[in-house]
Write a protein that holds these residues in place. Structure first.
Motif, short mmCIF file in Angstrom:
data_model
loop_
_atom_site.label_atom_id
_atom_site.label_comp_id
_atom_site.label_asym_id
_atom_site.label_seq_id
_atom_site.Cartn_x
_atom_site.Cartn_y
_atom_site.Cartn_z
N THR A 61 0.84 -1.21 0.00
CA THR A 61 0.00 0.00 0.00
C THR A 61 0.87 1.25 0.00
O THR A 61 0.63 2.19 -0.78
N ALA A 108 2.49 1.70 -3.40
CA ALA A 108 1.50 2.14 -4.40
C ALA A 108 1.24 3.63 -4.24
O ALA A 108 1.21 4.37 -5.23
N GLU A 109 1.06 4.09 -3.01
CA GLU A 109 0.82 5.51 -2.76
C GLU A 109 2.04 6.34 -3.13
O GLU A 109 1.92 7.45 -3.66
N GLU A 114 4.23 5.67 -5.46
CA GLU A 114 4.26 5.77 -6.93
C GLU A 114 3.20 6.76 -7.43
O GLU A 114 3.46 7.49 -8.38
N LYS A 115 2.03 6.78 -6.80
CA LYS A 115 0.99 7.74 -7.21
C LYS A 115 1.47 9.18 -7.05
O LYS A 115 1.01 10.07 -7.75
N GLN A 116 2.40 9.40 -6.12
CA GLN A 116 2.94 10.74 -5.89
C GLN A 116 4.13 11.06 -6.80
O GLN A 116 4.80 12.07 -6.63
N GLY A 117 4.40 10.18 -7.77
CA GLY A 117 5.46 10.44 -8.73
C GLY A 117 6.81 9.83 -8.37
O GLY A 117 7.80 10.08 -9.04
N GLU A 130 5.57 -2.41 -10.38
CA GLU A 130 4.55 -2.93 -11.29
C GLU A 130 4.56 -4.47 -11.30
O GLU A 130 3.53 -5.11 -11.29
N TYR A 182 3.35 -5.79 -7.89
CA TYR A 182 1.90 -5.64 -7.78
C TYR A 182 1.17 -6.71 -8.58
O TYR A 182 0.14 -7.22 -8.14
N ARG A 210 9.12 3.01 -18.30
CA ARG A 210 7.99 3.87 -17.93
C ARG A 210 7.76 4.94 -19.00
O ARG A 210 6.62 5.24 -19.34
N ASP A 270 4.44 5.62 -21.31
CA ASP A 270 3.78 6.93 -21.34
C ASP A 270 3.56 7.41 -22.77
O ASP A 270 2.61 8.13 -23.05
#
Length: 182
Positions: free
Chosen positions: A97, A100-101, A103-106, A127, A130, A176, A180
């Motif tokens: 968790t 994941a958070e 990575e969501k923040q960059g 990735e 996960y 990555r 993108d």
């Protein structure tokens, strides 16, 4: 000063090698990574030697290391594996968790795994972790096998003792960027 035997860690732990690597990366101006201590509450002290003799963990730690690499926030955990199969129970849900958070923040999150019997390191992208994690959650294997791993992310110790995770992180970033663009 002693010499390092390139045939293995010779009693040193992966964590010691990562700490040495992080010091080297800092000296070269490549990265600033810090070991996150696990918070403890002392229960018993040896006052004469000023040492904690009994303690308990305050809370679960998230990951082992956090910092910045060339301006990119990064965090990772370091694990050792004796067998050809890595049990996912060695990675806790709160760690997944957190990553994941992160990575969501960059940021970039990953796990370094040292396969002791093969004397080889593996950089596991978040990735990939996960994907294995979700497979287990959905009733599949509760582990992953060595032969399931992406061969591009196997690393060998540099000069017998340094963990060249920046090389793998560069490849991670390139992949990555390709995603993108799609």
């Amino acid at each position: 000063m002693g010499t390092w035997n390139s045939r293995g860690l010779r009693g040193s732990t992966l964590e010691e090698m990562v700490n040495r690597t992080n010091e080297w990366y800092l000296e070269k101006g490549l990265a600033l990574m810090q070991k996150i201590p696990t918070p403890i509450t002392p229960v018993k002290m040896d006052k004469e030697h000023r040492q904690i003799t009994l303690a308990y963990f305050d809370q679960r730690s998230t990951i082992d290391y956090i910092g910045a690499i060339q301006g990119i926030p990064a965090c990772f955990d370091a694990k050792e594996c004796v067998a050809e199969t890595f049990p996912l129970q060695n990675i806790h849900e709160h760690q997944v968790t957190f990553m994941a958070e992160f990575e969501k923040q960059g940021g970039i999150a990953f796990i370094l795994i040292y396969y002791i019997s093969r004397n080889i390191l593996y950089y596991m992208r978040f990735e990939e972790l996960y994907r294995f994690w979700m497979r287990a959650k959905e009733g599949g294997r509760k582990s992953f096998r060595f032969d399931e791993l992406d061969s591009r992310f196997f690393l060998e110790f540099m000069r017998g003792c340094y963990v060249p995770y920046l090389d793998a992180m560069n490849l991670d970033l390139e992949l990555r960027e390709e995603l993108d663009k799609e």
